[in-house]
Design a protein around this motif. Structure first.
Motif, PDB file in Angstrom:
ATOM      1  N   ALA A  51       0.829  -1.204   0.000  1.00  0.00           N
ATOM      2  CA  ALA A  51       0.000   0.000   0.000  1.00  0.00           C
ATOM      3  C   ALA A  51       0.862   1.252   0.000  1.00  0.00           C
ATOM      4  N   LEU A  52       1.910   1.249   0.815  1.00  0.00           N
ATOM      5  CA  LEU A  52       2.802   2.413   0.867  1.00  0.00           C
ATOM      6  C   LEU A  52       3.477   2.641  -0.477  1.00  0.00           C
ATOM      7  N   TYR A  53       3.874   1.556  -1.139  1.00  0.00           N
ATOM      8  CA  TYR A  53       4.482   1.671  -2.467  1.00  0.00           C
ATOM      9  C   TYR A  53       3.467   2.235  -3.465  1.00  0.00           C
ATOM     10  N   SER A  54       2.207   1.789  -3.349  1.00  0.00           N
ATOM     11  CA  SER A  54       1.178   2.282  -4.269  1.00  0.00           C
ATOM     12  C   SER A  54       0.948   3.779  -4.075  1.00  0.00           C
ATOM     13  N   PHE A  55       1.061   4.260  -2.827  1.00  0.00           N
ATOM     14  CA  PHE A  55       0.896   5.697  -2.582  1.00  0.00           C
ATOM     15  C   PHE A  55       2.014   6.479  -3.273  1.00  0.00           C
ATOM     16  N   ALA A  56       3.231   5.927  -3.221  1.00  0.00           N
ATOM     17  CA  ALA A  56       4.356   6.581  -3.890  1.00  0.00           C
ATOM     18  C   ALA A  56       4.125   6.606  -5.400  1.00  0.00           C
ATOM     19  N   GLN A  57       3.636   5.496  -5.959  1.00  0.00           N
ATOM     20  CA  GLN A  57       3.338   5.453  -7.390  1.00  0.00           C
ATOM     21  C   GLN A  57       2.251   6.458  -7.745  1.00  0.00           C
ATOM     22  N   TYR A  58       1.233   6.515  -6.911  1.00  0.00           N
ATOM     23  CA  TYR A  58       0.119   7.435  -7.144  1.00  0.00           C
ATOM     24  C   TYR A  58       0.603   8.883  -7.154  1.00  0.00           C
ATOM     25  N   ALA A  59       1.565   9.190  -6.268  1.00  0.00           N
ATOM     26  CA  ALA A  59       2.094  10.547  -6.160  1.00  0.00           C
ATOM     27  C   ALA A  59       3.158  10.849  -7.213  1.00  0.00           C
ATOM     28  N   GLY A  60       3.506   9.854  -8.032  1.00  0.00           N
ATOM     29  CA  GLY A  60       4.453  10.083  -9.112  1.00  0.00           C
ATOM     30  C   GLY A  60       5.883   9.717  -8.813  1.00  0.00           C
ATOM     31  N   HIS A  61       6.107   8.891  -7.778  1.00  0.00           N
ATOM     32  CA  HIS A  61       7.468   8.491  -7.414  1.00  0.00           C
ATOM     33  C   HIS A  61       7.585   6.976  -7.520  1.00  0.00           C
ATOM     34  N   ASP A  62       8.271   6.513  -8.555  1.00  0.00           N
ATOM     35  CA  ASP A  62       8.420   5.078  -8.755  1.00  0.00           C
ATOM     36  C   ASP A  62       9.814   4.792  -9.314  1.00  0.00           C
ATOM     37  N   PRO A  63      10.707   4.222  -8.495  1.00  0.00           N
ATOM     38  CA  PRO A  63      12.081   3.985  -8.960  1.00  0.00           C
ATOM     39  C   PRO A  63      12.238   2.732  -9.817  1.00  0.00           C
ATOM     40  N   LEU A  83       3.083   2.789 -17.683  1.00  0.00           N
ATOM     41  CA  LEU A  83       2.383   1.509 -17.727  1.00  0.00           C
ATOM     42  C   LEU A  83       1.097   1.528 -16.908  1.00  0.00           C
ATOM     43  N   TYR A  84       0.979   2.454 -15.955  1.00  0.00           N
ATOM     44  CA  TYR A  84      -0.246   2.490 -15.145  1.00  0.00           C
ATOM     45  C   TYR A  84      -0.900   3.874 -15.111  1.00  0.00           C
ATOM     46  N   HIS A  85      -0.519   4.744 -16.035  1.00  0.00           N
ATOM     47  CA  HIS A  85      -1.212   6.011 -16.235  1.00  0.00           C
ATOM     48  C   HIS A  85      -2.059   5.891 -17.500  1.00  0.00           C
ATOM     49  N   ILE A  86      -3.330   6.250 -17.384  1.00  0.00           N
ATOM     50  CA  ILE A  86      -4.268   6.093 -18.497  1.00  0.00           C
ATOM     51  C   ILE A  86      -4.889   7.448 -18.811  1.00  0.00           C
ATOM     52  N   TRP A 139      -8.207  14.569 -17.126  1.00  0.00           N
ATOM     53  CA  TRP A 139      -8.928  13.330 -16.834  1.00  0.00           C
ATOM     54  C   TRP A 139      -8.023  12.100 -16.843  1.00  0.00           C
ATOM     55  N   ARG A 140      -6.738  12.297 -16.717  1.00  0.00           N
ATOM     56  CA  ARG A 140      -5.829  11.155 -16.619  1.00  0.00           C
ATOM     57  C   ARG A 140      -6.040  10.438 -15.289  1.00  0.00           C
ATOM     58  N   ILE A 141      -6.014   9.134 -15.325  1.00  0.00           N
ATOM     59  CA  ILE A 141      -6.142   8.355 -14.098  1.00  0.00           C
ATOM     60  C   ILE A 141      -4.845   7.604 -13.824  1.00  0.00           C
ATOM     61  N   VAL A 142      -4.635   7.288 -12.549  1.00  0.00           N
ATOM     62  CA  VAL A 142      -3.459   6.529 -12.113  1.00  0.00           C
ATOM     63  C   VAL A 142      -3.956   5.273 -11.427  1.00  0.00           C
ATOM     64  N   ARG A 143      -3.506   4.105 -11.905  1.00  0.00           N
ATOM     65  CA  ARG A 143      -3.923   2.835 -11.313  1.00  0.00           C
ATOM     66  C   ARG A 143      -2.674   2.070 -10.886  1.00  0.00           C
ATOM     67  N   PRO A 144      -2.141   2.386  -9.703  1.00  0.00           N
ATOM     68  CA  PRO A 144      -0.866   1.797  -9.269  1.00  0.00           C
ATOM     69  C   PRO A 144      -0.960   0.295  -9.031  1.00  0.00           C
ATOM     70  N   PRO A 145       0.000  -0.481  -9.552  1.00  0.00           N
ATOM     71  CA  PRO A 145       0.011  -1.924  -9.328  1.00  0.00           C
ATOM     72  C   PRO A 145       0.792  -2.334  -8.086  1.00  0.00           C
ATOM     73  N   GLY A 168      -6.229  14.407  -5.207  1.00  0.00           N
ATOM     74  CA  GLY A 168      -7.288  13.446  -5.517  1.00  0.00           C
ATOM     75  C   GLY A 168      -7.812  13.508  -6.933  1.00  0.00           C
ATOM     76  N   GLN A 169      -7.177  14.311  -7.791  1.00  0.00           N
ATOM     77  CA  GLN A 169      -7.662  14.445  -9.160  1.00  0.00           C
ATOM     78  C   GLN A 169      -7.756  13.102  -9.905  1.00  0.00           C
ATOM     79  N   PRO A 170      -6.731  12.216  -9.824  1.00  0.00           N
ATOM     80  CA  PRO A 170      -6.869  10.924 -10.523  1.00  0.00           C
ATOM     81  C   PRO A 170      -8.034  10.084 -10.011  1.00  0.00           C
ATOM     82  N   VAL A 171      -8.317  10.162  -8.696  1.00  0.00           N
ATOM     83  CA  VAL A 171      -9.452   9.411  -8.157  1.00  0.00           C
ATOM     84  C   VAL A 171     -10.754   9.999  -8.680  1.00  0.00           C
ATOM     85  N   ARG A 172     -10.841  11.316  -8.722  1.00  0.00           N
ATOM     86  CA  ARG A 172     -12.048  11.952  -9.264  1.00  0.00           C
ATOM     87  C   ARG A 172     -12.230  11.586 -10.737  1.00  0.00           C
ATOM     88  N   SER A 173     -11.129  11.522 -11.459  1.00  0.00           N
ATOM     89  CA  SER A 173     -11.196  11.129 -12.861  1.00  0.00           C
ATOM     90  C   SER A 173     -11.704   9.697 -13.001  1.00  0.00           C
TER      91      SER A 173
END
Length: 254
Positions: free
Chosen positions: A14-26, A32-35, A40-46, A144-149
């Motif tokens: 979950a913590l890793y997904s929050f980092a991905q959601y916020a745009g930090h993924d090393p 691959l998970y931005h649509i 209206w772009r959404i983020v679906r972190p894996p 929360g923009q991606p969630v609203r999208s």
């Protein structure tokens, strides 16, 4: 110890997904998970699972494993730690944008609350209120923009990407191979023979790799007896489970 490992692993994911959601993924390419694009772009972190639906399913069930650990903990520190873990994983389900996992999470919450009484139920309702308030604040904030999208996608695509038509067409494949199914890992090939013109017209560039429904998955691959056996396994799991883990099973099965 096993339950603690399940909950701890889910918390880290979950913590890793929050980092991905916020745009930090090393490690994983965010593309691959931005649509979509722009507002209206959404983020679906894996997270650590490679695919968002696998992550969301694990988190939905592990949320209630952590909740059961919090309810059974004898020390205040452990109660707080596992409560925070459960809240983090619930938030992970929300940022994943998985409709099925959100449904499972909601069913697990209702099951958990109904199985309690007195002060415990009131405490759970208070905790739910806090989580709901924090979630609402997140969704309303710029973060929360991606969630609203994603919520907008829910409204505009109430069928979940043509899932209802996909399930209807999958039933044709079941009817063609009722006893033994079309075979394991053959859905993409065999479904093309029964796919309706409606689904092909609505999604002309889509490769349908599965029916996106676990019962239909068994029925199309191995036949109706296999689906019935899996249904029986679900019932036996619920009947034989530790009562504290029934909300986790309900969340996973839905």
């Amino acid at each position: 110890m096993l339950l603690q490992a399940i909950a701890a692993a889910g918390t880290l994911a979950a913590l890793y997904s929050f980092a991905q959601y916020a745009g930090h993924d090393p490690w994983i390419d965010p593309a691959l998970y931005h649509i979509g694009e722009g507002e209206w772009r959404i983020v679906r972190p894996p997270a650590t699972f490679g695919y968002v639906s696998y992550f969301a399913l694990y988190e939905a069930a592990a949320t209630f494993v952590a909740a059961s650990l919090a309810l059974s903990a004898t020390s205040r520190a452990a109660k707080i730690a596992w409560t925070c873990a459960a809240a983090a994983m619930a938030m992970g389900v929300i940022v994943s944008g998985s409709r099925g996992a959100l449904l499972g999470l909601a069913a697990g919450v209702v099951t958990l609350i109904l199985r309690q009484d007195g002060a415990t139920r009131r405490a759970l309702l208070a905790a739910l209120l806090v989580v709901t308030a924090v979630t609402g604040a997140l969704i309303a904030s710029p973060l929360g923009q991606p969630v609203r999208s994603r919520m907008r996608w829910f409204v505009e695509d109430a069928e979940g990407g043509g899932r209802l038509v996909l399930w209807r067409d999958s039933a044709k494949l079941v009817a063609a191979h009722p006893l033994f199914g079309a075979g394991l890992e053959t859905f993409g090939r065999e479904f093309a023979l029964v796919e309706s013109e409606e689904l092909a017209r609505r999604f002309p560039d889509r490769y349908v790799e599965s029916p996106h429904n676990v019962l239909l998955d068994y029925a199309t691959a191995a036949g109706l007896p296999a689906m019935a056996a899996f249904g029986l396994l679900m019932i036996l799991a619920l009947r034989g489970a530790d009562p504290a883990l029934i909300p986790a099973l309900v969340a996973a099965l839905l």
